[in-house]
Scaffold this active site. Structure first.
Site, mmCIF file in Angstrom:
data_model
loop_
_atom_site.group_PDB
_atom_site.id
_atom_site.type_symbol
_atom_site.label_atom_id
_atom_site.label_comp_id
_atom_site.label_asym_id
_atom_site.label_seq_id
_atom_site.Cartn_x
_atom_site.Cartn_y
_atom_site.Cartn_z
ATOM 1 N N ASN A 23 0.840 -1.214 0.000
ATOM 2 C CA ASN A 23 0.000 0.000 0.000
ATOM 3 C C ASN A 23 0.864 1.248 0.000
ATOM 4 O O ASN A 23 0.800 2.097 0.878
ATOM 5 C CB ASN A 23 -0.993 0.000 1.171
ATOM 6 C CG ASN A 23 -0.353 -0.199 2.528
ATOM 7 O OD1 ASN A 23 0.697 -0.822 2.641
ATOM 8 N ND2 ASN A 23 -0.980 0.322 3.563
ATOM 9 N N ASP A 80 -3.065 -5.094 2.249
ATOM 10 C CA ASP A 80 -2.953 -4.408 3.542
ATOM 11 C C ASP A 80 -3.102 -2.898 3.410
ATOM 12 O O ASP A 80 -2.627 -2.287 2.468
ATOM 13 C CB ASP A 80 -1.632 -4.729 4.238
ATOM 14 C CG ASP A 80 -1.630 -4.168 5.650
ATOM 15 O OD1 ASP A 80 -2.711 -4.094 6.247
ATOM 16 O OD2 ASP A 80 -0.562 -3.780 6.137
ATOM 17 N N ASP A 233 3.816 -3.058 11.763
ATOM 18 C CA ASP A 233 2.834 -2.275 11.003
ATOM 19 C C ASP A 233 3.342 -0.834 10.835
ATOM 20 O O ASP A 233 2.563 0.121 10.823
ATOM 21 C CB ASP A 233 1.446 -2.297 11.662
ATOM 22 C CG ASP A 233 0.336 -2.050 10.639
ATOM 23 O OD1 ASP A 233 0.569 -2.313 9.443
ATOM 24 O OD2 ASP A 233 -0.745 -1.589 11.029
HETATM 25 ZN ZN LIG Z 1 -3.367 -3.267 7.757
#
Ligand SMILES: [Zn+2]
Length: 273
Positions: A23, A80, A233
């Site tokens: 992403n 994601d 993340d």
């Molecule tokens: Zn995510």
């Protein structure tokens, strides 16, 4: 952040290898972009593995050419940042990926339930008057991914688990022999949505910081093996992007602090060794 600076942050935190999510701008959805990342990463301070998207542009309108991104060197597939909204595309990818030695990595979220919310739905969102994201939005996504893995008897890896119910769903699925693995992130073992009362957008990420009951169950899940790993993340944004508490994009940095946070909150507290 670019590939070189991202890898400098990783190395500073002791992260020697990382999985770059798709992403980005542009989305990692073609062999050309996978090759571009791997080529740039040759000179980077950390080893870079590449996750390509399941669907073109993360839009759930057209599947990515899995053979092409695999040939270019991608090792995982994920949309994601968002869920794969079209469950058929997710199912097709889950059937194909294991044959190619690729892992499907799932961002679990029901976008209809999330409905543009900004922080965890609960006392804090009410107090701040900010639209909340219910825990159920994540849990419905987790349940779908597990149901599909069970039906297909194929593996799925679940990203950034933040709720107690998702931990319970994964624990139950593992007991039943479903091929599910899962990870949480350092902020979900150390922070609750009460941090949002500071009005600092650095505490806004997706999934959002939850409640103490969720934090406690995430730690239980790590201790009993329900959650297999902790991943950062890592999602950096500029101070300018993060200036407006509500309008700022989701995500916070994580690689430089991940070991220290987990050591402080999990090891020094005696919860894990
Ligand atoms: Zn995510």
């Amino acid at each position: 952040e670019d590939i070189i600076t991202g890898c400098k942050a990783a190395a500073a935190g002791g992260v020697t290898s990382l999985l770059a999510m798709p992403n980005t701008n542009p989305t990692t959805d073609s062999s050309e972009i996978v090759k571009y990342i791997l080529d740039k990463a040759k000179d980077a301070d950390s080893r870079v593995y590449v996750a390509a998207s399941v669907t073109k542009g993360l839009k759930s309108e057209e599947p990515t050419d899995i053979d092409a991104v695999k040939s270019a060197g991608a090792i995982a597939l994920t949309d994601d940042g968002r869920p794969v909204e079209n469950t058929k595309y997710l199912s097709d990818a889950m059937k194909k990926a294991p044959k190619l030695g690729m892992t499907i990595v799932a961002h679990c979220e029901d976008l209809f339930l999330a409905d543009g919310g900004k922080i965890n739905e609960g006392e804090v969102s009410k107090k701040l008057g900010i639209k909340g994201i219910p825990a159920g939005a994540e849990d419905c996504g987790t349940a779908r991914e597990i149901a599909l893995a069970a039906a297909l008897n194929e593996p799925i890896h679940i990203c950034h688990v933040s709720t107690k119910t998702s931990v319970a769903l994964i624990r139950d699925a593992k007991k039943r022999g479903v091929k599910v693995t899962a990870e949480t992130a350092p902020h979900y073992v150390s922070l609750t949505d009460r941090e949002l009362l500071r009005g600092d957008a650095d505490y806004r990420m997706n999934p959002p910081l939850r409640t103490q009951a969720d934090v406690d169950e995430i730690i239980n899940g790590l201790c009993d093996g329900t959650l297999d790993a902790i991943a950062t993340d890592h999602a950096p944004h500029t101070p300018e992007e993060k200036a407006d508490f509500v309008k700022a994009p989701n995500g916070s940095i994580g690689m430089e602090t991940s070991f220290a946070v987990c050591n402080t909150y999990l090891v020094k507290t005696g919860k894990m060794t």
